[in-house]
Scaffold this motif. Structure first.
Motif, PDB file in Angstrom:
ATOM      1  N   ALA A   1      63.810  13.495 -53.062  1.00 53.43           N
ATOM      2  CA  ALA A   1      64.958  12.655 -52.702  1.00 53.43           C
ATOM      3  C   ALA A   1      65.767  13.270 -51.573  1.00 53.43           C
ATOM      4  O   ALA A   1      66.309  12.564 -50.725  1.00 53.43           O
ATOM      5  CB  ALA A   1      65.846  12.452 -53.918  1.00 53.43           C
ATOM      6  N   ALA A   2      65.853  14.595 -51.548  1.00 53.58           N
ATOM      7  CA  ALA A   2      66.692  15.253 -50.542  1.00 53.58           C
ATOM      8  C   ALA A   2      66.188  15.015 -49.130  1.00 53.58           C
ATOM      9  O   ALA A   2      66.902  15.247 -48.164  1.00 53.58           O
ATOM     10  CB  ALA A   2      66.760  16.749 -50.817  1.00 53.58           C
ATOM     11  N   MET A   3      64.955  14.544 -49.008  1.00 54.54           N
ATOM     12  CA  MET A   3      64.407  14.296 -47.667  1.00 54.54           C
ATOM     13  C   MET A   3      64.948  13.000 -47.067  1.00 54.54           C
ATOM     14  O   MET A   3      64.655  12.689 -45.918  1.00 54.54           O
ATOM     15  CB  MET A   3      62.879  14.167 -47.742  1.00 54.54           C
ATOM     16  CG  MET A   3      62.154  15.373 -48.266  1.00 54.54           C
ATOM     17  SD  MET A   3      60.405  14.953 -48.420  1.00 54.54           S
ATOM     18  CE  MET A   3      59.743  16.452 -49.100  1.00 54.54           C
ATOM     19  N   VAL A   4      65.702  12.251 -47.857  1.00 52.81           N
ATOM     20  CA  VAL A   4      66.109  10.916 -47.426  1.00 52.81           C
ATOM     21  C   VAL A   4      66.876  10.931 -46.114  1.00 52.81           C
ATOM     22  O   VAL A   4      66.689  10.056 -45.267  1.00 52.81           O
ATOM     23  CB  VAL A   4      66.936  10.242 -48.540  1.00 52.81           C
ATOM     24  CG1 VAL A   4      67.733   9.081 -47.992  1.00 52.81           C
ATOM     25  CG2 VAL A   4      66.015   9.748 -49.626  1.00 52.81           C
ATOM     26  N   GLU A   5      67.743  11.932 -45.939  1.00 54.61           N
ATOM     27  CA  GLU A   5      68.553  11.950 -44.730  1.00 54.61           C
ATOM     28  C   GLU A   5      67.812  12.566 -43.539  1.00 54.61           C
ATOM     29  O   GLU A   5      68.365  12.712 -42.467  1.00 54.61           O
ATOM     30  CB  GLU A   5      69.864  12.689 -44.987  1.00 54.61           C
ATOM     31  CG  GLU A   5      70.760  11.884 -45.925  1.00 54.61           C
ATOM     32  CD  GLU A   5      72.075  12.558 -46.228  1.00 54.61           C
ATOM     33  OE1 GLU A   5      72.111  13.796 -46.191  1.00 54.61           O
ATOM     34  OE2 GLU A   5      73.043  11.847 -46.503  1.00 54.61           O
ATOM     35  N   ASN A   6      66.567  12.950 -43.772  1.00 55.68           N
ATOM     36  CA  ASN A   6      65.748  13.514 -42.703  1.00 55.68           C
ATOM     37  C   ASN A   6      64.898  12.402 -42.111  1.00 55.68           C
ATOM     38  O   ASN A   6      64.028  11.840 -42.779  1.00 55.68           O
ATOM     39  CB  ASN A   6      64.865  14.623 -43.281  1.00 55.68           C
ATOM     40  CG  ASN A   6      64.092  15.342 -42.207  1.00 55.68           C
ATOM     41  OD1 ASN A   6      63.957  14.849 -41.099  1.00 55.68           O
ATOM     42  ND2 ASN A   6      63.585  16.506 -42.548  1.00 55.68           N
ATOM     43  N   SER A   7      65.130  12.103 -40.855  1.00 55.56           N
ATOM     44  CA  SER A   7      64.434  10.969 -40.242  1.00 55.56           C
ATOM     45  C   SER A   7      62.939  11.203 -40.108  1.00 55.56           C
ATOM     46  O   SER A   7      62.183  10.283 -39.850  1.00 55.56           O
ATOM     47  CB  SER A   7      65.031  10.696 -38.866  1.00 55.56           C
ATOM     48  OG  SER A   7      64.799  11.793 -38.016  1.00 55.56           O
ATOM     49  N   ARG A   8      62.502  12.462 -40.281  1.00 56.30           N
ATOM     50  CA  ARG A   8      61.076  12.737 -40.150  1.00 56.30           C
ATOM     51  C   ARG A   8      60.298  12.289 -41.389  1.00 56.30           C
ATOM     52  O   ARG A   8      59.086  12.209 -41.369  1.00 56.30           O
ATOM     53  CB  ARG A   8      60.843  14.238 -39.948  1.00 56.30           C
ATOM     54  CG  ARG A   8      61.340  14.720 -38.611  1.00 56.30           C
ATOM     55  CD  ARG A   8      61.214  16.223 -38.488  1.00 56.30           C
ATOM     56  NE  ARG A   8      61.977  16.677 -37.345  1.00 56.30           N
ATOM     57  CZ  ARG A   8      62.178  17.941 -37.039  1.00 56.30           C
ATOM     58  NH1 ARG A   8      61.678  18.882 -37.776  1.00 56.30           N
ATOM     59  NH2 ARG A   8      62.888  18.277 -35.995  1.00 56.30           N
ATOM     60  N   MET A   9      60.993  12.099 -42.493  1.00 55.34           N
ATOM     61  CA  MET A   9      60.330  11.744 -43.739  1.00 55.34           C
ATOM     62  C   MET A   9      60.621  10.281 -44.074  1.00 55.34           C
ATOM     63  O   MET A   9      61.753   9.936 -44.383  1.00 55.34           O
ATOM     64  CB  MET A   9      60.849  12.623 -44.888  1.00 55.34           C
ATOM     65  CG  MET A   9      60.785  14.098 -44.604  1.00 55.34           C
ATOM     66  SD  MET A   9      59.107  14.692 -44.556  1.00 55.34           S
ATOM     67  CE  MET A   9      59.382  16.377 -43.993  1.00 55.34           C
ATOM     68  N   SER A  10      59.604   9.469 -44.019  1.00 53.26           N
ATOM     69  CA  SER A  10      59.817   8.052 -44.309  1.00 53.26           C
ATOM     70  C   SER A  10      59.712   7.810 -45.813  1.00 53.26           C
ATOM     71  O   SER A  10      59.251   8.660 -46.570  1.00 53.26           O
ATOM     72  CB  SER A  10      58.782   7.211 -43.581  1.00 53.26           C
ATOM     73  OG  SER A  10      57.534   7.414 -44.180  1.00 53.26           O
ATOM     74  N   GLU A  11      60.106   6.627 -46.214  1.00 51.43           N
ATOM     75  CA  GLU A  11      60.013   6.256 -47.621  1.00 51.43           C
ATOM     76  C   GLU A  11      58.549   6.263 -48.064  1.00 51.43           C
ATOM     77  O   GLU A  11      58.236   6.643 -49.197  1.00 51.43           O
ATOM     78  CB  GLU A  11      60.645   4.877 -47.832  1.00 51.43           C
ATOM     79  CG  GLU A  11      60.699   4.412 -49.277  1.00 51.43           C
ATOM     80  CD  GLU A  11      61.385   5.384 -50.209  1.00 51.43           C
ATOM     81  OE1 GLU A  11      62.370   6.031 -49.801  1.00 51.43           O
ATOM     82  OE2 GLU A  11      60.930   5.525 -51.370  1.00 51.43           O
ATOM     83  N   ALA A  12      57.660   5.841 -47.170  1.00 46.45           N
ATOM     84  CA  ALA A  12      56.228   5.824 -47.512  1.00 46.45           C
ATOM     85  C   ALA A  12      55.733   7.244 -47.800  1.00 46.45           C
ATOM     86  O   ALA A  12      54.957   7.461 -48.729  1.00 46.45           O
ATOM     87  CB  ALA A  12      55.436   5.215 -46.365  1.00 46.45           C
ATOM     88  N   THR A  13      56.200   8.209 -47.002  1.00 46.23           N
ATOM     89  CA  THR A  13      55.795   9.599 -47.225  1.00 46.23           C
ATOM     90  C   THR A  13      56.292  10.080 -48.582  1.00 46.23           C
ATOM     91  O   THR A  13      55.558  10.721 -49.338  1.00 46.23           O
ATOM     92  CB  THR A  13      56.385  10.496 -46.117  1.00 46.23           C
ATOM     93  OG1 THR A  13      55.892  10.045 -44.870  1.00 46.23           O
ATOM     94  CG2 THR A  13      56.012  11.949 -46.322  1.00 46.23           C
ATOM     95  N   ARG A  14      57.540   9.758 -48.872  1.00 46.34           N
ATOM     96  CA  ARG A  14      58.093  10.182 -50.167  1.00 46.34           C
ATOM     97  C   ARG A  14      57.323   9.538 -51.326  1.00 46.34           C
ATOM     98  O   ARG A  14      57.038  10.184 -52.331  1.00 46.34           O
ATOM     99  CB  ARG A  14      59.581   9.840 -50.244  1.00 46.34           C
ATOM    100  CG  ARG A  14      60.442  10.744 -49.393  1.00 46.34           C
ATOM    101  CD  ARG A  14      61.913  10.495 -49.656  1.00 46.34           C
ATOM    102  NE  ARG A  14      62.345   9.232 -49.091  1.00 46.34           N
ATOM    103  CZ  ARG A  14      62.702   9.057 -47.828  1.00 46.34           C
ATOM    104  NH1 ARG A  14      62.672  10.081 -46.991  1.00 46.34           N
ATOM    105  NH2 ARG A  14      63.079   7.887 -47.392  1.00 46.34           N
TER     106      ARG A  14
END
Lengths: 325, 581
Positions: free
Chosen positions: A36-49
């Protein structure tokens, strides 16, 4: 005694199972996940998560996840830490010894200090020294652990430059020292965190010990001993302390959970890589397996400590063991 | 390091796209390779990128959070990325201008030259013959192919796989040439090929399956080709890397970097002031005021790469109905004008941030500092609200229209004290124009749940950017609403979508910038958010350390060229590179 030990071990197993199950359920039902913490990182998309959740099996029903996890634990596999990128067992194996050193030192010191101070105060009940020591103990007992830790760093590490501010050893330098140098280096790093925990826990034990001793001092057998002319030193050692120690042993079991909880804060302030710091970081990153692994280790330590206290209590007080057969 | 020829953009005629190093460099390299060396035949560099290495030495202790991993494809956090970039090289490095279109500005790293195919659907990278892994083996094209697999194989589960989605495959032409094949021609295909992917040694992972890569011993004890080599990782304590003395790009000017794991920012600063650490990457306003009190420390500012905003939810909760208050564009513009963003930045951040200008950061080439802003004007905002029918007939201080009060709730994460402070300031400033704001501070994961579900009126958001401005679509594009992206407020604009689409398909950097700027202007005019601040990060650093090359997207980019003058070194700077346990 043997039955008592077996009973306590079985009880400990149930405590660990209940604590870890509750932790597992609460963690998985709470909002968020390890990614979840990757949410504010534009490099990580929802699909990646979503893909990462799938790879780690976090998109499966919670019941299935739990059964899978418990089966793995039964095989000795505590899972893989998502925040540390390695098996949870490896992370625990490195953290537990550090916590044991810190907790063990603090436990021994706090009981030594607490029992000594409490006894001293009780024997001088109502005197100036009793009042002063009581006030000081109450002050330490009331202090927030993180505050005392920060003050200790400020005074001893920053102002006086007497002791290191944190860590287990002095990085780089430690490896270049001889055996005694390394031992001294470790001891130096242990002083502040252990001292902080000792002051916090020892203050409570001193108050407890003082009250327990005062209770015993009013008992008839003490008066009888005095009337019989038993020397005061002998009364203290053979009658007062022995009887007053029984509730203090009980306190040993109770002190373990609070010491472990306190150690988490102290470890964070002093950057001590123990179980507490590991668990705090794991919770912050929603590292499910590392949190549950830490809970297993923590609850096991508390359960074993409590069982040990019960056994010691039974050894010290025959009434606890029940009637002899 | 010797400066190589400039490399062409894909818009140039293909016949002109092959570039070779200068004859002088070739002579130097040949001469160097001809010499016998004790470290497996590795080429001694002629010079580093900043000058002589004769005065190299020193140790820097960085107080920072512990890395999550050191295996590049598995890394999700900044600490891991920083450390792996010290040990691993990419094929080419983005330039200081952060251009992502074509290959303009990119500097050679493991690839000393590259050739575009006539149809631009493939790029052949020629590897620098001097490049060696830290175990002495040469870097080969097969390593490049392996790295692509490690990043993109579904079983490897790399969080970066999506960044490489435009690359179809990587093939080996010969031992020193790897060819990247693209699915289609794109302006950013070179950026995709080199920016996200570090090159790793295939021989270290030979007997493993992709699912085993990240958890293998090789992943935790990395062997790279960068200017620093791995020494050890003591979990919970530190990661140590030392200068690779025979590196093809030149020896690092420092002997050693010790990445000291420190979980808490206040503990990091304590370690700095007690002399246990030398560098803290980012300090807050409360620490900024303390640094001058310590003679050994100084503040070093560097460009930021993120911005914060307060996004309005344009729909009514999770539904697709318009929000009863915030769906109105003119109302949002009025609310924006009621906020004194300059004053708020000074209040919360002192000098550590500047007002954000839109959905971009100033470090972007496409940044537009002249974009028309909705200037602070409380009286004007009140007049607009009056004209829209939002009045306060009952005198309770809250405007209303058709029985609907001008009231909404801002949600903010407790993990960011600054965003919490902003929410309070916004609440007070909007109260003055008759808007009632309530604040709901939420634990970070609970905050994210509310965003995903659209269950908020306004949210205090934060965007960490990638060098490519195309990521703006993930936050404000129509296709990125709710579960599909980060556009939690469901803002949609055909103008914005069209301009950004045009920008991302433009091969001419100038044209791309023009389209991006038009897109930014459309968003700013629609006011789906109030652009709050753009952090201007500052590091606390020991005075003896000379810092250089801190890039907006990677503060560690120039770390191999940081230095400590011999006369200023302290005990730990003199340890040297002796073998350590």
């Amino acid at each position: 005694m043997g039955r008592l030990v077996v009973r306590r071990i079985l009880h400990a197993v149930w405590v660990i199972l209940a604590a870890t199950t509750l932790t597992f359920v609460l963690l998985h039902t709470a909002p968020g996940d390890p990614f979840a913490a990757m949410v504010e990182n534009s490099r990580m998309s929802e699909a990646t998560r979503a893909r990462l959740r799938h790879v780690h099996g976090l998109d499966r029903p919670i019941g299935e996840q739990y059964l899978r996890w418990i089966a793995n634990v039964a095989r000795g596999d505590l899972g893989h830490s998502t925040s540390q990128g390695r098996p949870v067992s490896d992370a625990l194996a490195e953290a537990i010894p550090n916590t044991l050193v810190l907790m063990g030192t603090a436990l021994v010191l706090s009981f030594a200090v607490g029992v000594t101070l409490g006894t001293y105060q009780a024997l001088r009940r109502g005197t100036v020294s009793d009042r002063v020591l009581g006030t000081v103990a109450l002050a330490f007992y009331s202090l927030p652990d993180f505050w005392l830790a920060l003050i200790a760093v400020l005074v001893f590490a920053y102002r006086l430059r007497l002791l290191p501010a944190g860590g287990v050893v002095t990085l780089l330098v430690h490896d270049q020292l001889g055996f005694w140098g390394r031992a001294g280096d470790r001891l130096q790093h242990l002083v502040l965190p252990a001292l902080t925990l000792t002051l916090l826990t020892g203050a409570g034990i001193a108050r407890f010990q003082r009250a327990a001793l005062l209770d015993v001092m009013g008992e008839e057998f003490v008066r009888t001993a005095r009337a019989k002319g038993v020397p005061e030193r002998s009364i203290v050692r053979r009658h007062l302390l022995r009887n007053a120690l029984v509730p203090t042993i009980t306190l040993l079991g109770l002190a373990l959970p609070s010491l472990l909880g306190g150690a988490a804060v102290i470890e964070k302030v002093f950057n001590w890589p123990g179980l507490g710091l590991l668990a705090v970081n794991a919770i912050a990153t929603r590292d499910y397996f590392l949190v549950t692994g830490s809970v297993i280790a923590g609850s096991a330590a508390v359960a074993i400590g409590s069982a040990l206290a019960d056994v010691l209590h039974a050894a010290a007080d025959p009434r606890v063991r029940g009637p002899a057969r | 390091m010797t400066v190589l020829d400039r490399h062409a953009s894909p818009t140039m005629p293909t016949a002109m796209r092959r570039h070779t190093r200068s004859a002088a460099l070739a002579l130097v390299a040949l001469g160097s390779l001809a010499c016998g060396r004790p470290d497996g035949g590795r080429a001694e560099p002629s010079a580093d990128s900043t000058g002589s290495t004769a005065d190299a030495g020193g140790t820097i202790v960085i107080a920072a959070q512990e890395p999550d991993a050191l295996f590049p494809p598995a890394i999700a956090g900044i600490p891991g990325k920083a450390l792996s970039d010290l040990m691993f090289d990419q094929l080419a490095m983005i330039g200081p201008g952060l251009n992502t279109t074509g290959d303009a500005g990119f500097e050679p790293r493991l690839a000393d030259e590259w050739t575009w195919a006539p149809d631009s659907l493939s790029i052949a990278f020629h590897l620098d013959a001097r490049a060696r892994w830290h175990d002495g083996r040469p870097v080969r094209a097969d390593d490049v192919r392996f790295s692509f697999i490690a990043y993109t194989d579904p079983d490897a589960a790399s969080p970066h796989a999506e960044s490489l989605v435009g690359i179809d495959s990587v093939t080996v032409r010969d031992s020193s040439t790897a060819v990247f094949w693209f699915r289609r021609r794109m302006p950013e295909q070179f950026f995709q090929a080199v920016y996200h992917m570090s090159i790793m040694p295939s021989h270290r992972f030979r007997d493993l399956t992709p699912s085993q890569y990240a958890t293998s011993e090789a992943a935790r004890s990395p062997v790279g080709s960068g200017r620093f080599r791995f020494v050890r990782w003591t979990p919970g304590a530190a990661v140590e890397v030392i200068a690779d003395t025979g590196n093809y790009r030149g020896r690092a000017r420092l002997d050693r970097v010790l990445w000291s794991a420190t979980a808490d920012p206040s503990t990091m600063f304590t370690r700095l002031v007690t002399g246990d650490a030398d560098f803290m990457e980012r300090i807050g306003p409360e620490v900024l005021a303390q640094v001058p009190r310590h003679a050994d420390l100084r503040v070093h500012h560097y460009p930021g790469f993120s911005y914060a905003y307060m996004a309005f939810n344009l729909t009514d909760g999770a539904s697709s109905r318009p929000h009863p208050v915030l769906a109105d564009r003119e109302l949002r513009r009025a609310l924006t004008r009621a906020l004194d963003r300059d004053a708020m930045v000074k209040n919360v951040w002192e000098s550590l941030a500047v007002p954000a200008l839109g959905p971009f950061v100033r470090a972007f080439a496409s940044a537009d500092t002249t974009i028309p802003q909705l200037a602070f004007d409380t009286a004007g905002a009140s007049r607009t609200l009056d004209s829209l029918g939002w009045r306060d007939p009952d005198g309770d201080g809250v405007r209303e229209r058709n029985g609907v009060p001008l009231a909404f709730t801002i949600i903010a994460p407790t993990s960011s004290p600054q965003r919490g402070q902003y929410a309070v300031l916004i609440q007070e400033q909007l109260r003055r124009i008759g808007a009632k704001v309530t604040i709901d501070m939420l634990e970070f994961n609970a905050f994210l749940e509310r965003l995903k579900g659209g269950r908020f009126d306004a949210q205090m958001g934060f965007a960490m950017m990638d060098p490519t401005p195309a990521t703006v679509r993930q936050f404000w594009g129509s296709l990125a609403t709710r579960s599909k992206g980060l556009n939690s407020g469901s803002y949609t604009s055909r103008v914005f979508d069209a301009e950004i689409d045009s920008a991302t398909t433009a091969f001419d950097p100038g044209a791309a910038i023009t389209h991006y700027r038009r897109g930014y202007a459309a968003v700013v005019a629609d006011a789906p958010a109030v652009w709050l601040y753009e952090p201007s990060p500052a590091a606390a650093v020991h005075r003896r350390i000379q810092v250089t090359g801190m890039r907006a997207d990677a503060w560690w980019a120039g770390l191999a060229d940081w230095s400590i003058a011999p006369g200023q070194r302290i005990d730990r700077d003199r340890i040297g590179l002796a073998a350590r346990p």
